[in-house]
Design an enzyme around this catalytic site. Structure first.
Site, mmCIF file in Angstrom:
data_model
loop_
_atom_site.group_PDB
_atom_site.id
_atom_site.type_symbol
_atom_site.label_atom_id
_atom_site.label_comp_id
_atom_site.label_asym_id
_atom_site.label_seq_id
_atom_site.Cartn_x
_atom_site.Cartn_y
_atom_site.Cartn_z
ATOM 1 N N HIS A 57 0.834 -1.215 0.000
ATOM 2 C CA HIS A 57 0.000 0.000 0.000
ATOM 3 C C HIS A 57 0.859 1.252 0.000
ATOM 4 O O HIS A 57 1.491 1.590 1.005
ATOM 5 C CB HIS A 57 -0.931 0.019 1.211
ATOM 6 C CG HIS A 57 -1.957 1.102 1.113
ATOM 7 N ND1 HIS A 57 -3.282 0.847 0.857
ATOM 8 C CD2 HIS A 57 -1.851 2.451 1.190
ATOM 9 C CE1 HIS A 57 -3.943 1.989 0.798
ATOM 10 N NE2 HIS A 57 -3.088 2.982 1.000
ATOM 11 N N HIS A 59 1.503 5.413 -2.093
ATOM 12 C CA HIS A 59 1.017 6.489 -2.991
ATOM 13 C C HIS A 59 2.235 7.116 -3.669
ATOM 14 O O HIS A 59 2.797 8.092 -3.186
ATOM 15 C CB HIS A 59 0.229 7.534 -2.202
ATOM 16 C CG HIS A 59 -1.039 6.993 -1.637
ATOM 17 N ND1 HIS A 59 -2.260 7.142 -2.268
ATOM 18 C CD2 HIS A 59 -1.274 6.250 -0.529
ATOM 19 C CE1 HIS A 59 -3.203 6.532 -1.554
ATOM 20 N NE2 HIS A 59 -2.617 5.979 -0.493
ATOM 21 N N GLN A 152 -9.456 9.340 -5.515
ATOM 22 C CA GLN A 152 -9.153 10.030 -4.254
ATOM 23 C C GLN A 152 -10.293 10.935 -3.768
ATOM 24 O O GLN A 152 -10.575 11.014 -2.579
ATOM 25 C CB GLN A 152 -7.868 10.865 -4.443
ATOM 26 C CG GLN A 152 -7.520 11.804 -3.316
ATOM 27 C CD GLN A 152 -6.943 11.103 -2.101
ATOM 28 O OE1 GLN A 152 -5.802 10.706 -2.084
ATOM 29 N NE2 GLN A 152 -7.753 10.951 -1.055
ATOM 30 N N HIS A 210 -9.340 1.676 -0.324
ATOM 31 C CA HIS A 210 -9.230 2.402 0.935
ATOM 32 C C HIS A 210 -10.601 2.255 1.589
ATOM 33 O O HIS A 210 -11.607 2.658 0.989
ATOM 34 C CB HIS A 210 -8.961 3.880 0.678
ATOM 35 C CG HIS A 210 -7.549 4.195 0.324
ATOM 36 N ND1 HIS A 210 -6.957 3.753 -0.827
ATOM 37 C CD2 HIS A 210 -6.606 4.925 0.993
ATOM 38 C CE1 HIS A 210 -5.702 4.189 -0.854
ATOM 39 N NE2 HIS A 210 -5.458 4.888 0.225
ATOM 40 N N GLU A 213 -11.279 4.521 6.423
ATOM 41 C CA GLU A 213 -10.104 5.188 7.013
ATOM 42 C C GLU A 213 -10.609 6.390 7.809
ATOM 43 O O GLU A 213 -10.518 7.544 7.379
ATOM 44 C CB GLU A 213 -9.104 5.614 5.930
ATOM 45 C CG GLU A 213 -7.788 6.098 6.542
ATOM 46 C CD GLU A 213 -6.791 6.592 5.518
ATOM 47 O OE1 GLU A 213 -7.113 6.604 4.315
ATOM 48 O OE2 GLU A 213 -5.683 7.000 5.930
ATOM 49 N N ASP A 309 2.293 3.289 2.918
ATOM 50 C CA ASP A 309 1.284 4.299 2.594
ATOM 51 C C ASP A 309 1.904 5.608 2.103
ATOM 52 O O ASP A 309 1.620 6.051 0.998
ATOM 53 C CB ASP A 309 0.356 4.545 3.802
ATOM 54 C CG ASP A 309 -0.972 5.197 3.419
ATOM 55 O OD1 ASP A 309 -1.276 5.272 2.213
ATOM 56 O OD2 ASP A 309 -1.712 5.617 4.324
#
Ligand code: FE2
Length: 428
Positions: A57, A59, A152, A210, A213, A309
């Site tokens: 995971h 970005h 996102q 996701h 969260e 992450d």
């Protein structure tokens, strides 16, 4: 492709004095290997030889952008998303590639050779998608990069996300993502999980969402994720990432939920460094940890990985691409300090994410890809404790990174002359 023999290796399962023959990019033999004329040898000196680290995971479109255009003052997830929104229109194809490649250099240096990155598809230009597809190709000799189409700003909440997500998949993005807790309503969150799982089922793709969260115990989209996984026959192909709301949920409800997650063979990817940092920000005291229920999931047979992450981006001002730092934090936040729990935390940054990502031929068995890392530690627990030097990083049987052994020279009277932290391993 050149051949290579690694001698005197200690393996994560405890086997010692093992030799590994790498031939044509694969592990041709492991155990006792005779010398072969002309084949280069590495003496691992009894140190740990492990399959490479895997980050399930990340970005990569945002990494190394810390401070652009400003810093996250509140430290919250929501300010991070807003900040990323400010940065997006200013991004250039070249800058995204440059940051991503620099991160990959850091990753290779630390034996991190497989990464699943989410890529934001809400920008109509799909600039980050095109950049990361180019990066995937450029780094293929060193790193397996999987890319997740990540809406996102919300699959329904962002005006063109649905259209852009399909465009991204056509361009070659590997995995379907989502963010149900960020949709406008619970109902739209639920609908997004259903729609996205159906897209994945129709196209034969994996899912990594996701999910929940948030600190809100009523954010229960993971229940829908498990339901849709089961309904569409996607068992074993779906990851729920973060799942932080489970930290705050009612225990009775969780006892039902865990069984549903196990039935759907969901994989879970909490992100200890980020979850402990971003969650609990609206609390006074006591402050919640925010990480999902790792030992409980594990007891249910759910495959759990620890992800990194973020590194130096709108959400996190630290990080260095070291999965042992991630595992170390995972030990603390999940309170997995037994010898067995510590060893499992090593799996959470190696074999478990490899399974979640469906990596082919991963591991140290005969026939696997000859990908491995030699660490200046005697076993996986010591590796988590020390976060030691990665002495050699090997990809397809070739050394791709090398770091000298760290030994400190002491100038003290009547004391040893040198200190090697790896010599302090306890006998238990
Ligand atoms: Fe994330």
């Amino acid at each position: 492709m050149s051949d290579l023999i690694i001698r005197n290796a200690t393996l994560p399962d405890g086997r010692t004095r093992v030799s590994i023959l790498c031939r044509k990019g694969r592990i041709a033999d492991i155990g006792t290997v005779p010398a072969i004329e002309g084949v280069k040898e590495i003496d691992a000196k009894g140190y740990l030889v492990s399959p490479p680290f895997v980050d399930a995971h990340f970005h990569m479109d945002a990494t190394l952008s810390l401070g652009q255009p400003r810093l996250n003052e509140s430290g919250t997830l929501l300010e991070g998303i807003a900040l990323w929104g400010e940065l997006k229109p200013r991004l250039t194809h070249e800058a995204v590639i440059e940051r991503a490649l620099r991160y990959c250099d850091l990753a290779v240096a630390q034996g991190l050779l497989a990464i699943r990155t989410h890529v934001d598809i809400c920008d109509d230009r799909l600039l980050c998608v095109e950049a990361l597809l180019e990066v995937r190709q450029k780094i293929a000799p060193y790193i397996d990069l999987q890319i997740v189409a990540f809406p996102q700003d919300g699959y329904f909440r962002s005006p063109n996300a649905a259209k852009n997500l399909k465009r991204a998949l056509v361009l070659g993005v590997d995995v379907v993502g989502g963010i149900p807790h960020f949709e406008r309503t619970m109902e739209e969150g639920t609908a997004s999980v259903k729609a996205l799982c159906e897209i994945a089922a129709k196209r034969g793709l994996l899912v990594d969402m996701h999910c929940d969260e948030t600190d809100d115990p009523l954010s229960r989209h993971v229940e829908t994720l498990a339901y849709e996984t089961h309904r569409l026959g996607l068992e074993g192909r779906v990851v729920g990432s973060h799942l932080t709301s489970m930290h705050s949920m009612d225990n009775y409800y969780v006892s039902k939920l865990l069984a549903l997650m196990a039935e759907a063979q969901l994989h879970a990817t909490p992100n200890p460094l980020i979850n402990i940092t971003l969650q609990g920000r609206h609390d006074t005291y006591p402050k919640r940890r925010g990480m999902t229920r790792v030992p409980e999931m594990r007891n249910y047979g759910i495959n759990v990985s620890f992800g990194h992450d973020c590194v130096l981006d709108p959400w996190y001002p630290l990080g260095q691409g070291d999965m042992l730092e991630v595992a170390n934090m995972g030990v603390h936040v999940a309170q997995m300090t037994s010898r067995e729990g510590l060893r499992w935390c090593y799996d959470a940054v190696t074999v478990n994410p490899a399974k979640a990502m469906h990596l082919e031929a991963y591991g140290l068995d005969k026939g696997c890809h000859a990908d491995m890392v030699v660490l200046q530690a005697k076993d996986p627990i010591e590796a988590i404790r020390l976060k030691p030097a990665r002495l050699w990083v090997i990809r397809r049987g070739k050394v791709v990174a090398e770091t000298p052994e760290k030994v400190t020279h002491l100038h003290l009277e009547e004391r040893p002359k040198t200190v090697n932290a790896a010599d302090y391993a306890p006998k238990c």
